[in-house]
Every structure is written in structure tokens, then in C-alpha cells.
Design an enzyme around this catalytic site. Structure first.
Site, PDB file in Angstrom:
ATOM      1  N   ASP A 199      16.732 -47.361  87.781  1.00 27.70           N
ATOM      2  CA  ASP A 199      15.849 -46.197  87.887  1.00 27.70           C
ATOM      3  C   ASP A 199      15.907 -45.259  86.682  1.00 27.70           C
ATOM      4  O   ASP A 199      15.506 -44.100  86.780  1.00 27.70           O
ATOM      5  CB  ASP A 199      16.162 -45.416  89.175  1.00 27.70           C
TER       6      ASP A 199
ATOM      7  N   ARG B 222      16.980 -45.671  96.446  1.00 31.51           N
ATOM      8  CA  ARG B 222      16.405 -44.468  97.075  1.00 31.51           C
ATOM      9  C   ARG B 222      15.203 -43.922  96.293  1.00 31.51           C
ATOM     10  O   ARG B 222      14.234 -43.474  96.875  1.00 31.51           O
ATOM     11  CB  ARG B 222      17.507 -43.405  97.145  1.00 31.51           C
TER      12      ARG B 222
ATOM     13  N   ARG C 275      33.085 -39.310  91.758  1.00 36.15           N
ATOM     14  CA  ARG C 275      32.115 -38.210  91.701  1.00 36.15           C
ATOM     15  C   ARG C 275      32.953 -36.941  91.477  1.00 36.15           C
ATOM     16  O   ARG C 275      34.056 -36.837  92.006  1.00 36.15           O
ATOM     17  CB  ARG C 275      31.336 -38.093  93.007  1.00 36.15           C
TER      18      ARG C 275
ATOM     19  N   THR D  69      23.505 -48.929  86.481  1.00 38.25           N
ATOM     20  CA  THR D  69      23.164 -48.611  87.867  1.00 38.25           C
ATOM     21  C   THR D  69      22.345 -49.754  88.442  1.00 38.25           C
ATOM     22  O   THR D  69      21.468 -50.284  87.755  1.00 38.25           O
ATOM     23  CB  THR D  69      22.389 -47.276  87.992  1.00 38.25           C
TER      24      THR D  69
ATOM     25  N   ASP E  69      20.137 -49.644  90.619  1.00 35.03           N
ATOM     26  CA  ASP E  69      18.775 -49.253  91.031  1.00 35.03           C
ATOM     27  C   ASP E  69      17.710 -49.464  89.961  1.00 35.03           C
ATOM     28  O   ASP E  69      16.518 -49.414  90.260  1.00 35.03           O
ATOM     29  CB  ASP E  69      18.749 -47.769  91.440  1.00 35.03           C
TER      30      ASP E  69
END
Ligand code: ATP
Length: 325
Positions: free
Chosen positions: A132, A174, A74, A128, A130
Site C-alpha cells: 500500500d 485494510r 510499535r 509491508t 499490503d
């Protein structure tokens, strides 16, 4: 402009299949006469010049491994104009004239900004767990994470059955309940508590009022991590307060969901999208994510991909309700 040299980086949370994507991007670029440079540690490494020339053999024997050989990081500094300027200076001095970035919505938000500021060609590859990102049916890593969840829940079910217990199992996601909902369907769980319907129905009450444990000797509920529900811990605390007659156990699957050898589906998706990223550059596409819709490769502008407007297929909720009856 004819692209002569690309840089590849992986950024944000790692996802199984990132290595398969790096391999496909590298091999496909070289096949098309384009040089490749591997950039380590995402945008951070781009700013610091952590870069190495990649050849065909640089990506040998990695397709089966989780994580990313390019490492991920990050990078706060990339949020600033000075940080992005540093990154641009590195690209110029390395002779890199296009970037392929593998990551999630944060990675593409940064890429979009950078591409606009410096008029620099960037292609995104959706990685990813997720699932998303809008504009693609699947992201690389999702299928592997789902299978990891299924393996883990199957094991927990043995204990749940033996001791006649209720388990809340927290999974990642999330902003998107794909892992929780499809994980619940695939494991025969009783319910899934997902972010998409947080404001509509009270999912815990709906589960209780359906009379859980009346006819079964154990119950499994998959809960997507969430700041609003508090995830599995939050839901279990609510249950204790509002229905003290029931006692629940909690398991948080955590980072095991990110690791492991990618499934065949993820390796194939990563290979297709990695090759598609190079085709897109050759086609003069700029600042798009490559995705897959109805099993066909598509180009999705970054601003659409990061919009979070992917709709959950609500028929899956009905399927779960009916088959867990
Ligand atoms: P995952 O979905 O797995 O978390 P991600 O790509 O969304 O992956 P982030 O940590 O959100 O992961 O973003 C990765 C990196 O992208 C950040 O560390 C930062 O360097 C860059 N980035 C994210 N948002 C921005 C932004 N608004 N402006 C510039 N850079 C950004």
C-alpha cells in the site's frame, strides 16, 4: 557529508523478506566501507539503545527466513518530541550518522518527522505485505503473502467444492485491496470485496446479481479486512439478513499471511532495494524511500510514499469479472 556508520531497524508489522533486506543493507554497506549497527525493536530499541555492531557474518543464513532478526515493535513514545529526542541522543552517542528503516507508512511517517527535526539522513525500504505504499510497484513481503493466500484458498476450495458451499475468506489489506483482488484472480475465486471501491458499487449485491452458484457447485469470495464492510464476518451477516436463502462459511486467514519463507521474488526485491538504499546514501540522497517502478529502482520522497495515492489497476477488476463468469 561522508557517511561512516549506519543504523538499520525494522518497524511496524513484520513482512517476509525483511531479513533479506537486512542482509543486503548490511553487506552492501560493508562492501562500501561503511560500518553497520543493528538496532533491535524498531524505534523503541533506538530510544533504549538496544544496538549491536553488525558484521558480514551477523546476517549469514537469514535470507530464507520470515520475520526479522532485528525484531519489530510499535512505539508510542516516538510520536512525542521527547521520545524522538531520546532517539537522537542515542544515535549521536553510538556514532551513527544515517539510518535505514524497513517498514510501512507509519514507519516512514515517523522517519520523515525525525529527519526534518534533526536534519538526519534516513532512507526507507518498503516492507509491508499490503503493497500500500505509493511510488513503488511492489513492497517487500507482498508476493510471499499473496502466495500464502493462494495456498490456503486452494485448500479451502477442496472443501467448498465437496460440500457445494459459499465461502467468504478474509485477507489482510485494510487500505489496499491488492491481496484480495490478485488473490481472487490467482485462485479462480468468484469475486473480491476490496476497500478501493467501497463507496462506488455495492460489491455484495453485484456478486449476488451475477447469479452466483447458478452454474457452479461452490463459490469463493475474497474479502479485504475492513472497518467499513466489517470484513468477512460483516459481509456474511449482511448476506444472511438480505438473502437468507444463501448460507456462507467464513475463514479469516489472519497472521499466517505474514509468516513463512519469502518467495524468490521477495528475496530478489529485498536484495535489490537493500543495496539501493546504500547507493542512495552514497549518492547523497536524503529522506526518501527506495522503490521499484517498471522493474527499475527509483527514489521516492517520504511524503509521496505515505500519501496513499497508489491507484488500483481497475483492469484487474474487469479480468476477475470476465474470468469468473
Ligand atoms: P505496517 O504497514 O505493516 O503496519 P507500519 O510501518 O505502517 O507497518 P506502524 O505501526 O503504523 O507500522 O508504525 C510503526 C512505528 O512508526 C510506530 O509504532 C511509531 O513508533 C512510528 N510512527 C508511526 N506514525 C508516526 C507518527 N505520526 N509520528 C511519529 N512516529 C510514528
Amino acid at each position: 557529508m561522508k557517511i561512516k556508520c549506519i543504523g538499520i531497524l525494522t518497524s511496524g508489522g513484520d513482512a517476509p523478506g525483511m531479513n533479506a533486506a537486512i542482509r543486503a543493507i548490511t553487506r552492501s554497506a560493508i562492501y562500501n566501507g561503511i560500518r553497520v549497527k543493528g538496532i533491535y525493536r524498531g524505534y523503541k530499541g533506538l530510544m533504549m539503545g538496544e544496538i549491536e555492531e553488525f558484521h558480514t557474518e551477523s546476517v549469514s543464513n537469514i535470507i530464507q527466513h520470515g520475520g526479522t532478526i532485528l525484531k519489530s515493535a510499535r512505539c508510542q513514545e516516538f510520536h512525542t518530541q521527547e521520545g524522538r529526542q531520546k532517539a537522537y541522543t542515542t544515535l549521536r552517542s553510538e556514532g551513527i550518522d544515517a539510518l535505514v528503516v524497513c517498514g510501512g507508512d507509519g514507519t516512514f511517517t515517523g522517519a520523515r518527522l525525525f529527519a526534518q527535526e534533526f536534519d538526519f539522513p534516513i532512507i526507507g525500504v518498503p516492507c509491508t505485505i499490503d503493497n500500500d505504499l505509493s511510488g513503488t510497484d511492489f513492497t517487500i513481503g507482498y508476493d510471499t503473502a499473496l502466495n500464502t493466500i493462494v495456498d490456503a484458498v486452494d485448500k479451502i476450495k477442496d472443501t467448498a467444492n465437496s460440500h457445494e458451499r459459499l465461502f467468504f475468506i478474509e485477507v489482510m489489506g485494510r487500505d489496499a485491496g491488492y491481496l484480495a483482488l490478485n488473490g481472487a484472480i490467482a485462485t479462480g475465486a468468484e469475486a473480491a470485496i476490496i476497500p478501493e471501491i467501497e463507496t462506488g458499487i455495492d460489491q455484495l449485491e453485484a456478486f449476488i446479481s451475477r447469479g452466483f452458484r447458478k452454474s457452479k457447485n461452490s463459490s469463493i469470495v475474497l474479502v479485504a479486512e475492513s472497518d467499513i464492510t466489517g470484513g468477512a464476518i460483516g459481509v456474511a451477516e449482511r448476506l444472511k439478513k438480505e438473502h437468507p436463502e444463501y448460507e456462507a462459511r467464513i475463514t479469516i486467514l489472519g497472521h499466517i499471511q505474514r509468516g513463512g519463507s519469502p518467495t524468490a521474488a521477495d528475496r530478489i526485491l529485498a536484495s535489490r532495494l537493500g543495496a539501493a538504499a546504500i547507493d542512495a546514501l552514497i549518492d547523497d540522497q536524503r529522506n526518501i524511500m527506495v522503490g521499484v517502478v517498471n522493474d527499475r529502482v527509483v527514489y521516492v520522497p517520504f511524503n509521496k510514499a505515505i500519501k496513499h495515492e497508489k491507484k488500483m489497476d481497475t483492469s484487474l477488476l474487469s479480468v476477475l469479472k470476465v474470468v469468473s463468469n
